[in-house]
Write a protein that holds these residues in place. Structure first.
Motif, mmCIF file in Angstrom:
data_model
loop_
_atom_site.group_PDB
_atom_site.id
_atom_site.type_symbol
_atom_site.label_atom_id
_atom_site.label_comp_id
_atom_site.label_asym_id
_atom_site.label_seq_id
_atom_site.Cartn_x
_atom_site.Cartn_y
_atom_site.Cartn_z
ATOM 1 N N MET A 48 0.814 -1.210 0.000
ATOM 2 C CA MET A 48 0.000 0.000 0.000
ATOM 3 C C MET A 48 0.854 1.269 0.000
ATOM 4 S SD MET A 48 -3.158 -0.995 2.513
ATOM 5 C CE MET A 48 -2.154 -1.490 3.903
ATOM 6 N N GLY A 49 0.278 2.341 -0.488
ATOM 7 C CA GLY A 49 0.940 3.646 -0.517
ATOM 8 C C GLY A 49 0.675 4.398 0.773
ATOM 9 N N ILE A 50 1.154 3.847 1.885
ATOM 10 C CA ILE A 50 0.961 4.440 3.211
ATOM 11 C C ILE A 50 2.329 4.702 3.830
ATOM 12 C CG2 ILE A 50 -1.328 3.439 3.609
ATOM 13 C CD1 ILE A 50 0.018 1.157 5.156
ATOM 14 N N PRO A 51 2.425 5.668 4.736
ATOM 15 C CA PRO A 51 3.734 6.024 5.298
ATOM 16 C C PRO A 51 4.508 4.851 5.893
ATOM 17 C CG PRO A 51 2.152 7.703 5.861
ATOM 18 C CD PRO A 51 1.383 6.582 5.220
ATOM 19 N N THR A 52 3.825 3.901 6.490
ATOM 20 C CA THR A 52 4.529 2.772 7.109
ATOM 21 C C THR A 52 5.116 1.811 6.080
ATOM 22 O OG1 THR A 52 2.456 1.543 7.335
ATOM 23 C CG2 THR A 52 3.177 2.849 9.239
ATOM 24 N N ASN A 53 4.828 2.016 4.801
ATOM 25 C CA ASN A 53 5.355 1.159 3.734
ATOM 26 C C ASN A 53 6.255 1.934 2.778
ATOM 27 O OD1 ASN A 53 5.562 -1.375 2.360
ATOM 28 N ND2 ASN A 53 4.148 -0.603 0.818
ATOM 29 N N LEU A 54 6.531 3.195 3.070
ATOM 30 C CA LEU A 54 7.273 4.044 2.139
ATOM 31 C C LEU A 54 8.506 4.649 2.780
ATOM 32 C CD1 LEU A 54 4.201 5.972 0.725
ATOM 33 C CD2 LEU A 54 5.442 4.127 -0.423
ATOM 34 N N VAL A 55 9.565 4.734 1.991
ATOM 35 C CA VAL A 55 10.801 5.388 2.403
ATOM 36 C C VAL A 55 11.279 6.225 1.224
ATOM 37 C CG1 VAL A 55 13.207 5.003 3.075
ATOM 38 C CG2 VAL A 55 11.419 3.564 4.020
ATOM 39 N N MET A 56 11.755 7.428 1.504
ATOM 40 C CA MET A 56 12.248 8.303 0.442
ATOM 41 C C MET A 56 13.642 7.865 0.001
ATOM 42 S SD MET A 56 9.615 10.142 0.149
ATOM 43 C CE MET A 56 10.127 11.303 -1.095
ATOM 44 N N LEU A 57 13.795 7.692 -1.319
ATOM 45 C CA LEU A 57 15.075 7.328 -1.919
ATOM 46 C C LEU A 57 15.331 8.208 -3.130
ATOM 47 C CD1 LEU A 57 14.838 3.401 -1.972
ATOM 48 C CD2 LEU A 57 16.036 4.822 -0.292
ATOM 49 N N CYS A 58 16.622 8.420 -3.443
ATOM 50 C CA CYS A 58 16.958 9.102 -4.692
ATOM 51 C C CYS A 58 16.660 8.129 -5.842
ATOM 52 C CB CYS A 58 18.425 9.530 -4.681
ATOM 53 S SG CYS A 58 19.605 8.168 -4.772
ATOM 54 N N PRO A 59 16.551 8.627 -7.074
ATOM 55 C CA PRO A 59 16.224 7.743 -8.194
ATOM 56 C C PRO A 59 17.198 6.566 -8.352
ATOM 57 C CG PRO A 59 15.926 10.016 -8.855
ATOM 58 C CD PRO A 59 16.570 10.041 -7.487
ATOM 59 N N GLU A 60 18.490 6.795 -8.122
ATOM 60 C CA GLU A 60 19.477 5.715 -8.278
ATOM 61 C C GLU A 60 19.265 4.614 -7.249
ATOM 62 O OE1 GLU A 60 20.469 9.041 -7.941
ATOM 63 O OE2 GLU A 60 20.715 9.376 -10.096
ATOM 64 N N CYS A 61 19.070 5.001 -5.988
ATOM 65 C CA CYS A 61 18.855 4.008 -4.931
ATOM 66 C C CYS A 61 17.502 3.305 -5.106
ATOM 67 C CB CYS A 61 18.957 4.655 -3.556
ATOM 68 S SG CYS A 61 20.641 5.200 -3.147
ATOM 69 N N HIS A 62 16.487 4.052 -5.577
ATOM 70 C CA HIS A 62 15.177 3.446 -5.820
ATOM 71 C C HIS A 62 15.288 2.385 -6.917
ATOM 72 C CE1 HIS A 62 10.576 4.298 -6.324
ATOM 73 N NE2 HIS A 62 10.833 3.030 -6.056
ATOM 74 N N ARG A 63 16.014 2.706 -7.957
ATOM 75 C CA ARG A 63 16.209 1.753 -9.055
ATOM 76 C C ARG A 63 16.938 0.496 -8.547
ATOM 77 N NH1 ARG A 63 16.718 5.064 -12.620
ATOM 78 N NH2 ARG A 63 18.786 5.834 -12.128
ATOM 79 N N GLU A 64 17.968 0.696 -7.733
ATOM 80 C CA GLU A 64 18.711 -0.435 -7.168
ATOM 81 C C GLU A 64 17.813 -1.286 -6.274
ATOM 82 O OE1 GLU A 64 21.713 -3.108 -6.197
ATOM 83 O OE2 GLU A 64 21.664 -1.631 -7.805
ATOM 84 N N ALA A 65 16.976 -0.635 -5.478
ATOM 85 C CA ALA A 65 16.069 -1.363 -4.583
ATOM 86 C C ALA A 65 15.066 -2.195 -5.372
ATOM 87 C CB ALA A 65 15.332 -0.389 -3.667
ATOM 88 N N ASP A 66 14.557 -1.639 -6.479
ATOM 89 C CA ASP A 66 13.516 -2.317 -7.255
ATOM 90 C C ASP A 66 14.044 -3.271 -8.316
ATOM 91 O OD1 ASP A 66 11.568 -1.033 -5.818
ATOM 92 O OD2 ASP A 66 11.028 0.382 -7.403
ATOM 93 N N GLN A 67 15.142 -2.904 -8.972
ATOM 94 C CA GLN A 67 15.581 -3.685 -10.133
ATOM 95 C C GLN A 67 16.942 -4.337 -9.963
ATOM 96 O OE1 GLN A 67 15.315 -0.810 -13.280
ATOM 97 N NE2 GLN A 67 13.103 -0.625 -13.078
ATOM 98 N N GLY A 68 17.708 -3.886 -9.002
ATOM 99 C CA GLY A 68 19.034 -4.455 -8.778
ATOM 100 C C GLY A 68 18.980 -5.486 -7.674
ATOM 101 N N ASP A 69 20.116 -5.691 -7.041
ATOM 102 C CA ASP A 69 20.177 -6.614 -5.911
ATOM 103 C C ASP A 69 19.286 -6.081 -4.792
ATOM 104 O OD1 ASP A 69 20.785 -8.238 -3.783
ATOM 105 O OD2 ASP A 69 22.907 -7.770 -3.739
ATOM 106 N N GLY A 70 19.540 -4.860 -4.341
ATOM 107 C CA GLY A 70 18.662 -4.165 -3.410
ATOM 108 C C GLY A 70 18.541 -4.744 -2.014
ATOM 109 N N LYS A 71 19.229 -5.843 -1.700
ATOM 110 C CA LYS A 71 19.069 -6.474 -0.384
ATOM 111 C C LYS A 71 19.487 -5.548 0.747
ATOM 112 C CE LYS A 71 19.517 -11.203 -1.989
ATOM 113 N NZ LYS A 71 20.343 -12.408 -2.006
ATOM 114 N N GLU A 72 20.594 -4.849 0.575
ATOM 115 C CA GLU A 72 21.068 -3.934 1.618
ATOM 116 C C GLU A 72 20.082 -2.792 1.820
ATOM 117 O OE1 GLU A 72 24.660 -0.769 2.551
ATOM 118 O OE2 GLU A 72 24.897 -2.165 0.890
ATOM 119 N N ILE A 73 19.574 -2.237 0.720
ATOM 120 C CA ILE A 73 18.622 -1.131 0.812
ATOM 121 C C ILE A 73 17.345 -1.597 1.489
ATOM 122 C CG2 ILE A 73 17.217 0.516 -0.500
ATOM 123 C CD1 ILE A 73 19.510 0.579 -2.568
ATOM 124 N N LYS A 74 16.837 -2.752 1.100
ATOM 125 C CA LYS A 74 15.607 -3.280 1.713
ATOM 126 C C LYS A 74 15.817 -3.559 3.197
ATOM 127 C CE LYS A 74 12.577 -3.478 -1.657
ATOM 128 N NZ LYS A 74 11.213 -2.954 -1.592
#
Length: 101
Positions: A48-74
């Protein structure tokens, strides 16, 4: 990807709340400037698009979290959300028809 719904989308008010909460910086690398609200539980998984499920990231880190390895970011996202919301639970970030939330 699951289509955006009123439950998975991010309203301008929620985006601003998260931006203010996160101090206007990327919670991973610390950059300011252009930021995106990243779902911890992805929209594809019913996040859901609620504050408890959202964290602000720059576009590069967001891309890494979603499409890259992203384990550290998650991992960092989980720890951050748990530190702010002591009763935080990953399952409560998902929309289900049974709960209507």
């Amino acid at each position: 990807m699951r289509r955006q719904t009123r439950f998975t989308g991010i309203s301008p008010a929620v985006w601003k709340e998260c931006f203010d909460r996160d101090g206007g910086i990327c919670r991973h690398c610390g950059k300011g400037g252009v930021l995106q609200a990243c779902h911890f539980v992805s929209r594809a998984r019913g996040g859901m698009g609620i504050p408890t499920n959202l964290v602000m990231l720059c576009p590069e880190c967001h891309r890494e979290a979603d499409q890259g390895d992203g384990k550290e970011i998650k991992r960092e996202m989980r720890e951050y959300l748990q530190s702010i919301y002591p009763l935080w639970d990953e399952e409560k970030q998902k929309y289900t028809k049974e709960t209507g939330r």
